[in-house]
Design a protein around this motif. Structure first.
Motif, PDB file in Angstrom:
ATOM      1  N   MET A   1       0.997  -1.160  -0.095  1.00  0.00           N
ATOM      2  CA  MET A   1      -0.046  -0.082  -0.090  1.00  0.00           C
ATOM      3  C   MET A   1       0.852   1.222   0.184  1.00  0.00           C
ATOM      4  N   ASN A   2       0.681   2.006  -0.916  1.00  0.00           N
ATOM      5  CA  ASN A   2       1.171   3.385  -0.799  1.00  0.00           C
ATOM      6  C   ASN A   2       0.261   4.647  -0.608  1.00  0.00           C
ATOM      7  N   ARG A   3       0.877   5.401   0.308  1.00  0.00           N
ATOM      8  CA  ARG A   3       0.038   6.704   0.657  1.00  0.00           C
ATOM      9  C   ARG A   3       0.811   8.112   0.553  1.00  0.00           C
ATOM     10  N   TYR A   4       0.142   8.878  -0.143  1.00  0.00           N
ATOM     11  CA  TYR A   4       0.759  10.257  -0.374  1.00  0.00           C
ATOM     12  C   TYR A   4      -0.013  11.317   0.212  1.00  0.00           C
ATOM     13  N   ASN A   5       0.653  12.586   0.936  1.00  0.00           N
ATOM     14  CA  ASN A   5      -0.121  13.546   1.491  1.00  0.00           C
ATOM     15  C   ASN A   5       0.724  14.666   1.256  1.00  0.00           C
ATOM     16  N   ALA A   6      -0.239  16.022   0.898  1.00  0.00           N
ATOM     17  CA  ALA A   6       0.197  17.132   1.076  1.00  0.00           C
ATOM     18  C   ALA A   6      -0.660  17.946   1.528  1.00  0.00           C
ATOM     19  N   GLU A   7      -0.374  19.109   2.451  1.00  0.00           N
ATOM     20  CA  GLU A   7      -0.753  20.359   3.215  1.00  0.00           C
ATOM     21  C   GLU A   7      -0.335  21.607   3.000  1.00  0.00           C
ATOM     22  N   LEU A   8      -1.275  22.500   2.952  1.00  0.00           N
ATOM     23  CA  LEU A   8      -1.104  23.838   2.768  1.00  0.00           C
ATOM     24  C   LEU A   8      -1.779  24.563   3.726  1.00  0.00           C
ATOM     25  N   GLU A   9      -1.213  25.647   4.437  1.00  0.00           N
ATOM     26  CA  GLU A   9      -2.060  26.277   5.483  1.00  0.00           C
ATOM     27  C   GLU A   9      -1.422  27.773   5.351  1.00  0.00           C
ATOM     28  N   TYR A  10      -2.506  28.811   5.392  1.00  0.00           N
ATOM     29  CA  TYR A  10      -2.147  30.149   5.452  1.00  0.00           C
ATOM     30  C   TYR A  10      -3.125  30.843   6.669  1.00  0.00           C
ATOM     31  N   ARG A  11      -2.206  31.399   7.449  1.00  0.00           N
ATOM     32  CA  ARG A  11      -2.852  32.160   8.742  1.00  0.00           C
ATOM     33  C   ARG A  11      -2.868  33.662   8.247  1.00  0.00           C
ATOM     34  N   SER A  12      -4.203  34.302   8.937  1.00  0.00           N
ATOM     35  CA  SER A  12      -4.110  35.863   8.670  1.00  0.00           C
ATOM     36  C   SER A  12      -4.993  36.270   9.880  1.00  0.00           C
ATOM     37  N   VAL A  13      -5.266  37.435   9.774  1.00  0.00           N
ATOM     38  CA  VAL A  13      -5.934  37.938  11.024  1.00  0.00           C
ATOM     39  C   VAL A  13      -7.259  37.626  11.129  1.00  0.00           C
ATOM     40  N   ILE A  14      -7.982  37.406   9.909  1.00  0.00           N
ATOM     41  CA  ILE A  14      -9.385  37.076   9.933  1.00  0.00           C
ATOM     42  C   ILE A  14      -9.734  35.430   9.972  1.00  0.00           C
ATOM     43  N   GLY A  15      -8.565  34.552  10.033  1.00  0.00           N
ATOM     44  CA  GLY A  15      -9.063  33.192  10.196  1.00  0.00           C
ATOM     45  C   GLY A  15      -7.908  32.523   9.303  1.00  0.00           C
ATOM     46  N   THR A  16      -8.006  31.078   9.149  1.00  0.00           N
ATOM     47  CA  THR A  16      -6.950  30.194   8.464  1.00  0.00           C
ATOM     48  C   THR A  16      -7.530  29.528   7.266  1.00  0.00           C
ATOM     49  N   LEU A  17      -6.726  29.566   6.134  1.00  0.00           N
ATOM     50  CA  LEU A  17      -7.048  28.715   4.984  1.00  0.00           C
ATOM     51  C   LEU A  17      -6.305  27.764   4.968  1.00  0.00           C
ATOM     52  N   ALA A  60     -11.406  28.347   8.098  1.00  0.00           N
ATOM     53  CA  ALA A  60     -12.264  28.438   9.549  1.00  0.00           C
ATOM     54  C   ALA A  60     -11.786  30.001   9.949  1.00  0.00           C
ATOM     55  N   SER A  61     -12.772  30.659  10.398  1.00  0.00           N
ATOM     56  CA  SER A  61     -12.602  32.347  10.928  1.00  0.00           C
ATOM     57  C   SER A  61     -11.756  32.355  12.145  1.00  0.00           C
ATOM     58  N   ASP A  62     -11.549  33.509  11.990  1.00  0.00           N
ATOM     59  CA  ASP A  62     -10.876  33.822  13.754  1.00  0.00           C
ATOM     60  C   ASP A  62     -11.409  35.477  13.754  1.00  0.00           C
ATOM     61  N   TRP A  63     -12.603  35.567  13.698  1.00  0.00           N
ATOM     62  CA  TRP A  63     -13.334  37.000  13.919  1.00  0.00           C
ATOM     63  C   TRP A  63     -13.217  37.582  15.228  1.00  0.00           C
ATOM     64  N   ASP A  64     -13.295  38.614  15.498  1.00  0.00           N
ATOM     65  CA  ASP A  64     -13.193  39.398  16.770  1.00  0.00           C
ATOM     66  C   ASP A  64     -14.759  39.785  17.270  1.00  0.00           C
ATOM     67  N   PHE A  65     -15.512  38.614  17.091  1.00  0.00           N
ATOM     68  CA  PHE A  65     -16.918  39.101  17.495  1.00  0.00           C
ATOM     69  C   PHE A  65     -17.660  37.445  17.631  1.00  0.00           C
ATOM     70  N   PRO A  66     -18.810  37.353  18.236  1.00  0.00           N
ATOM     71  CA  PRO A  66     -19.238  36.189  18.898  1.00  0.00           C
ATOM     72  C   PRO A  66     -19.459  35.134  17.719  1.00  0.00           C
ATOM     73  N   VAL A  67     -19.673  35.531  16.498  1.00  0.00           N
ATOM     74  CA  VAL A  67     -19.963  34.621  15.401  1.00  0.00           C
ATOM     75  C   VAL A  67     -18.623  34.073  14.835  1.00  0.00           C
ATOM     76  N   GLN A  68     -18.520  32.837  14.535  1.00  0.00           N
ATOM     77  CA  GLN A  68     -17.333  32.228  13.798  1.00  0.00           C
ATOM     78  C   GLN A  68     -17.968  31.539  12.823  1.00  0.00           C
TER      79      GLN A  68
END
Length: 378
Positions: A1-17, A60-68
């Motif tokens: 069995m072979n398994r390959y995986n790649a991940e990319l992440e970008y963080r900003s003041v409004i959230g994470t992509l 995934a948001s990281d907003w500065d108010f009660p709704v995410q």
């Protein structure tokens, strides 16, 4: 069995992509005796090849108010190849030779394409009370074709069979409300939907076995309702979680059997949809650290799972029959003791686990000749 995986992440003041890509490749071969099908000194060899490519992107948001918010897209593309062949085997060694024209030779090619969009909103009404609601739209397409090159007798098969298709798109949802009594105790209630995709039944194999079966089967669905408690005590040295739940399961996917009209002892399995079931359960999860060296954990569950209506074929299941392979009671008690050793931060660990699994049946109908009651064990 072979398994390959790649991940990319970008963080900003409004959230994470974030995004992920993965690929799985698995090839297997199973060989077993084929005496029941074509006589002694024969082996059936079944090769499976499977490739799965998966992609997901989410924010995934990281907003500065009660709704995410959480939003995303998922896609998965799967290719399967299955080949079943029967060859003569050596009566002494059991080894087989791939002799053309001896007996069965058939294959099945399957493609599964799935896409989904999902979104979730969380609203913190107060510091203690939160609401979460989510939806998921999915679309799944299954295409399958089987080819019979040879029958059991070695004669030419029927060739390429019909293209079988299954497709479905729908929306499922979830809702959660949680209340924190304090930093260590939280109560929650949740409703969530789920599904298991339908599919096709191999018509070419059915023709070789001289039986008639449905071309496919539909999805089954669950509505899950849960009430629970999550808690931490004594500065985290004791953690206790508990929940009660009810699952409404409809259009249950089951395995039926079609009988060979020329040989009553030969049964051909296929998938279909049955009735519905009610599942009630209680789960308990406790872990404790009485001392720095000693850890103790206890996990238990009680499940009452029965059909709530008859299957379309009564002989395959009636209201009140217990769901297969689900024990009424299971529990695990485990302990681990750590002893520091002289030297460079070395420890010795001693552990003990005790598990219990209750009895369960392999078929819905207790009087089914194929039913096996699996005994409880510890």
């Amino acid at each position: 069995m072979n398994r390959y995986n790649a991940e990319l992440e970008y963080r900003s003041v409004i959230g994470t992509l974030s995004g992920t890509m993965s690929r799985r490749e698995r090839d297997t071969v199973v060989n077993r005796d084929a005496a029941v099908a074509v006589g002694p000194f024969s082996v059936i060899t079944q090769a499976k090849e499977r490739e799965v490519d998966s992609y997901e992107i989410r924010f995934a948001s990281d907003w500065d108010f009660p709704v995410q918010a959480l939003v995303g897209f998922f896609a998965q593309y799967e290719d399967r190849f299955f080949q079943s062949q029967i060859f003569p085997s050596d009566p002494v060694t059991g080894k087989f030779s791939k002799v053309s024209g001896f007996s069965l030779d058939r294959n099945v090619e399957t493609e599964v394409d799935e896409q989904a969009f999902f979104a979730e909103l969380t609203y913190d009404i107060t510091d203690a009370l939160s609401l979460t609601a989510g939806v998921r739209w999915f679309d799944i397409e299954i295409d399958e074709v089987a080819t019979a090159l040879q029958g059991f007798s070695g004669a030419p098969g029927a060739g390429r069979g019909p293209n079988l298709n299954f497709g479905e798109d729908d929306v499922i949802g979830k809702f959660n409300i949680s209340y924190r009594i304090n930093e260590d105790i939280m109560l929650f209630a949740q409703w969530a939907q789920g599904f298991r995709a339908g599919g096709t039944n191999d018509q070419t194999a059915a023709q070789i076995a001289q039986v008639t079966i449905p071309s496919g089967f539909g999805s089954d669905q669950v509505d899950n309702y849960e009430l629970g408690l999550k808690s931490s005590w004594q500065d985290g040295r004791l953690v206790a979680n508990a929940s009660i739940y009810y699952i409404d399961w409809s259009d249950i996917q089951i395995q039926d059997q079609a009988q060979d009209p020329n040989n009553a002892s030969v049964l051909f399995p296929f998938r279909s949809n049955g009735g519905a079931a009610d599942i009630y359960g209680i789960e308990l999860d406790i872990s404790a650290r009485p001392t720095e060296q000693l850890e103790i954990a206890f996990v238990a569950s009680y499940t009452d799972a029965e059909l709530s209506e008859d299957n379309p074929i009564p002989s395959s299941g009636l209201e009140g029959d217990e769901i297969t392979y689900i024990p009424e009671l299971t529990y695990t008690l485990s302990g681990q003791y750590t002893v520091p050793l002289p030297g460079k931060n070395l420890d010795a660990q001693f552990g003990l686990d005790v598990s219990y699994v209750g009895s369960r049946d392999t078929e819905l109908r207790p009087n089914n000749p194929l039913n096996i009651e699996l005994d409880s064990y510890t």
